[in-house]
Design an enzyme around this catalytic site. Sequence first.
Site, PDB file in Angstrom:
ATOM      1  N   SER A  33      -4.699 -46.065 -21.822  1.00 52.29           N
ATOM      2  CA  SER A  33      -3.627 -45.287 -22.457  1.00 52.29           C
ATOM      3  C   SER A  33      -3.014 -46.140 -23.566  1.00 52.29           C
ATOM      4  CB  SER A  33      -2.555 -44.980 -21.397  1.00 52.29           C
ATOM      5  OG  SER A  33      -1.374 -44.483 -22.001  1.00 52.29           O
ATOM      6  N   TYR A  70       2.885 -47.613 -14.254  1.00 53.18           N
ATOM      7  CA  TYR A  70       1.838 -47.030 -15.108  1.00 53.18           C
ATOM      8  C   TYR A  70       1.378 -47.994 -16.206  1.00 53.18           C
ATOM      9  CZ  TYR A  70      -0.696 -43.362 -17.679  1.00 53.18           C
ATOM     10  OH  TYR A  70      -1.676 -42.626 -18.320  1.00 53.18           O
ATOM     11  N   SER A  95      -0.820 -50.735 -14.804  1.00 56.51           N
ATOM     12  CA  SER A  95      -2.097 -50.197 -14.291  1.00 56.51           C
ATOM     13  C   SER A  95      -3.061 -49.952 -15.447  1.00 56.51           C
ATOM     14  CB  SER A  95      -1.869 -48.902 -13.492  1.00 56.51           C
ATOM     15  OG  SER A  95      -1.584 -47.798 -14.331  1.00 56.51           O
ATOM     16  N   LYS A  96      -2.541 -49.472 -16.558  1.00 54.51           N
ATOM     17  CA  LYS A  96      -3.403 -49.152 -17.702  1.00 54.51           C
ATOM     18  C   LYS A  96      -3.758 -50.409 -18.521  1.00 54.51           C
ATOM     19  CE  LYS A  96      -3.908 -44.854 -16.877  1.00 54.51           C
ATOM     20  NZ  LYS A  96      -5.251 -44.304 -16.597  1.00 54.51           N
TER      21      LYS A  96
HETATM   22  N1  LIG Z   1      -2.293 -36.856 -20.602  1.00 52.67           N
HETATM   23  C1  LIG Z   1      -1.948 -37.929 -21.278  1.00 52.67           C
HETATM   24  O1  LIG Z   1      -1.020 -37.888 -22.094  1.00 52.67           O
HETATM   25  C2  LIG Z   1      -2.693 -39.221 -21.085  1.00 52.67           C
HETATM   26  C3  LIG Z   1      -2.464 -40.220 -22.021  1.00 52.67           C
HETATM   27  C4  LIG Z   1      -3.112 -41.448 -21.874  1.00 52.67           C
HETATM   28  C5  LIG Z   1      -3.960 -41.647 -20.806  1.00 52.67           C
HETATM   29  N2  LIG Z   1      -4.171 -40.657 -19.897  1.00 52.67           N
HETATM   30  C6  LIG Z   1      -5.065 -40.974 -18.790  1.00 52.67           C
HETATM   31  O2  LIG Z   1      -6.199 -40.142 -18.841  1.00 52.67           O
HETATM   32  C7  LIG Z   1      -6.651 -39.834 -17.525  1.00 52.67           C
HETATM   33  C8  LIG Z   1      -6.690 -38.337 -17.342  1.00 52.67           C
HETATM   34  O3  LIG Z   1      -5.381 -37.836 -17.549  1.00 52.67           O
HETATM   35  P1  LIG Z   1      -5.079 -36.283 -17.623  1.00 52.67           P
HETATM   36  O4  LIG Z   1      -3.985 -36.113 -18.596  1.00 52.67           O
HETATM   37  O5  LIG Z   1      -6.338 -35.532 -17.774  1.00 52.67           O
HETATM   38  O6  LIG Z   1      -4.462 -36.056 -16.155  1.00 52.67           O
HETATM   39  P2  LIG Z   1      -4.516 -34.785 -15.191  1.00 52.67           P
HETATM   40  O7  LIG Z   1      -3.391 -34.954 -14.245  1.00 52.67           O
HETATM   41  O8  LIG Z   1      -4.592 -33.533 -15.982  1.00 52.67           O
HETATM   42  O9  LIG Z   1      -5.909 -35.000 -14.427  1.00 52.67           O
HETATM   43  C9  LIG Z   1      -6.112 -36.079 -13.566  1.00 52.67           C
HETATM   44  C10 LIG Z   1      -6.993 -35.635 -12.412  1.00 52.67           C
HETATM   45  O10 LIG Z   1      -7.183 -36.763 -11.531  1.00 52.67           O
HETATM   46  C11 LIG Z   1      -7.210 -36.267 -10.205  1.00 52.67           C
HETATM   47  N3  LIG Z   1      -6.896 -37.320  -9.249  1.00 52.67           N
HETATM   48  C12 LIG Z   1      -5.690 -37.919  -9.052  1.00 52.67           C
HETATM   49  N4  LIG Z   1      -5.775 -38.821  -8.064  1.00 52.67           N
HETATM   50  C13 LIG Z   1      -7.064 -38.821  -7.623  1.00 52.67           C
HETATM   51  C14 LIG Z   1      -7.757 -39.534  -6.618  1.00 52.67           C
HETATM   52  N5  LIG Z   1      -7.151 -40.431  -5.838  1.00 52.67           N
HETATM   53  N6  LIG Z   1      -9.076 -39.277  -6.442  1.00 52.67           N
HETATM   54  C15 LIG Z   1      -9.715 -38.363  -7.197  1.00 52.67           C
HETATM   55  N7  LIG Z   1      -9.087 -37.637  -8.163  1.00 52.67           N
HETATM   56  C16 LIG Z   1      -7.777 -37.867  -8.373  1.00 52.67           C
HETATM   57  C17 LIG Z   1      -6.157 -35.140 -10.212  1.00 52.67           C
HETATM   58  O11 LIG Z   1      -6.338 -34.253  -9.125  1.00 52.67           O
HETATM   59  C18 LIG Z   1      -6.375 -34.503 -11.572  1.00 52.67           C
HETATM   60  O12 LIG Z   1      -7.258 -33.413 -11.503  1.00 52.67           O
HETATM   61  C19 LIG Z   1      -5.683 -40.533 -16.569  1.00 52.67           C
HETATM   62  O13 LIG Z   1      -6.233 -41.756 -16.173  1.00 52.67           O
HETATM   63  C20 LIG Z   1      -4.449 -40.740 -17.426  1.00 52.67           C
HETATM   64  O14 LIG Z   1      -3.681 -41.823 -16.984  1.00 52.67           O
HETATM   65  C21 LIG Z   1      -3.572 -39.453 -20.020  1.00 52.67           C
END
Ligand SMILES: NC(=O)c1ccc[n+]([C@@H]2O[C@H](COP(=O)([O-])OP(=O)(O)OC[C@H]3O[C@@H](n4cnc5c(N)ncnc54)[C@H](O)[C@@H]3O)[C@@H](O)[C@H]2O)c1
Length: 257
Positions: free
Chosen positions: A143, A162, A165-166
């Site tokens: 992230s 967070y 972790s990232k």
């Molecule tokens: N959305 C943002 O703004 C953003 C920005 C930077 C980074 N990210 C990162 O990108 C990745 C995806 O984010 P997103 O926005 O698609 O999130 P999201 O919440 O839409 O999807 C994440 C998915 O991970 C699944 N999940 C959670 N814990 C789990 C586990 N223990 N085992 C298996 N599955 C599990 C959830 O059920 C969910 O479907 C994440 O790692 C997030 O930190 C997101």
Amino acid sequence: MGRLNDKVAIITGAGSGIGKETAILFAKNNAKLVVTDINTDMLNEVVASIEEFAGKSISIKSDITKEDDVQKIVDVAVKEYGGIDILINSAGVSARNAAPENAPETDVWNNVLDVNLNGTYLMSRFAVPVMKQGGGSIINLSSIIGLVGYPTGLNAGAFNPYPPSKGAVVQLTKNMAVELAPYKIRVNCICPGFLKTNLTKAYWTDKEKLKFLEDRHPMGRLGDPIEVAFTCLYLASDESSYVTGIALPVDGGYTAQ
Ligand SMILES: NC(=O)c1ccc[n+]([C@@H]2O[C@H](COP(=O)([O-])OP(=O)(O)OC[C@H]3O[C@@H](n4cnc5c(N)ncnc54)[C@H](O)[C@@H]3O)[C@@H](O)[C@H]2O)c1
């Protein structure tokens, strides 16, 4: 054909957001998919979306913090497809959704580290011995908040788990890239800016917070998960054959400021 040309891809967190868009995009590009998520209903929806255009995927419910589940995902890929070419580690949680409301702060800390860092590590640890046989591409979702702190004004908290972790995912990525280069396994991570997904719903459904965040991205808007899925497609395909060990911002200019 398609840009992935029958490559075998495992996608975690495939039920929502980036993982979901990446699964659908990869299926359209002829990947052989194993999609996995802790949420079965959302996973079923993704499989249905893929079947709408006659794409193929195998779905498996998992909690990526559990070694047995991770082993099962890898076993399914090997049994059904004979190997693994691509691993997308997209499952992730924020401090807001990592634990029930009013959970002790230490539980929230541990749960975030457990999914975002330990889950990413476990998936790679089990997939790498298989991937060593033919090489491949691992893509971790870090992230912008793995590169810089939360923006002031969001009140995310000094001990929010967070960002660390990232940040650790960036370093895991770089070290794995160096160590696994001789095996033709490329390891990269993507650092998205704020996107509109379930993860960030509390922000973009609040008018003031949405405006606050839009103003912090030079492009003046939040990102769409498909914009990160296209980056996954590039890093997963042979088009990025000389790219390894990078932490690539996909952030509307956020970290360029
Ligand atoms: N959305 C943002 O703004 C953003 C920005 C930077 C980074 N990210 C990162 O990108 C990745 C995806 O984010 P997103 O926005 O698609 O999130 P999201 O919440 O839409 O999807 C994440 C998915 O991970 C699944 N999940 C959670 N814990 C789990 C586990 N223990 N085992 C298996 N599955 C599990 C959830 O059920 C969910 O479907 C994440 O790692 C997030 O930190 C997101």
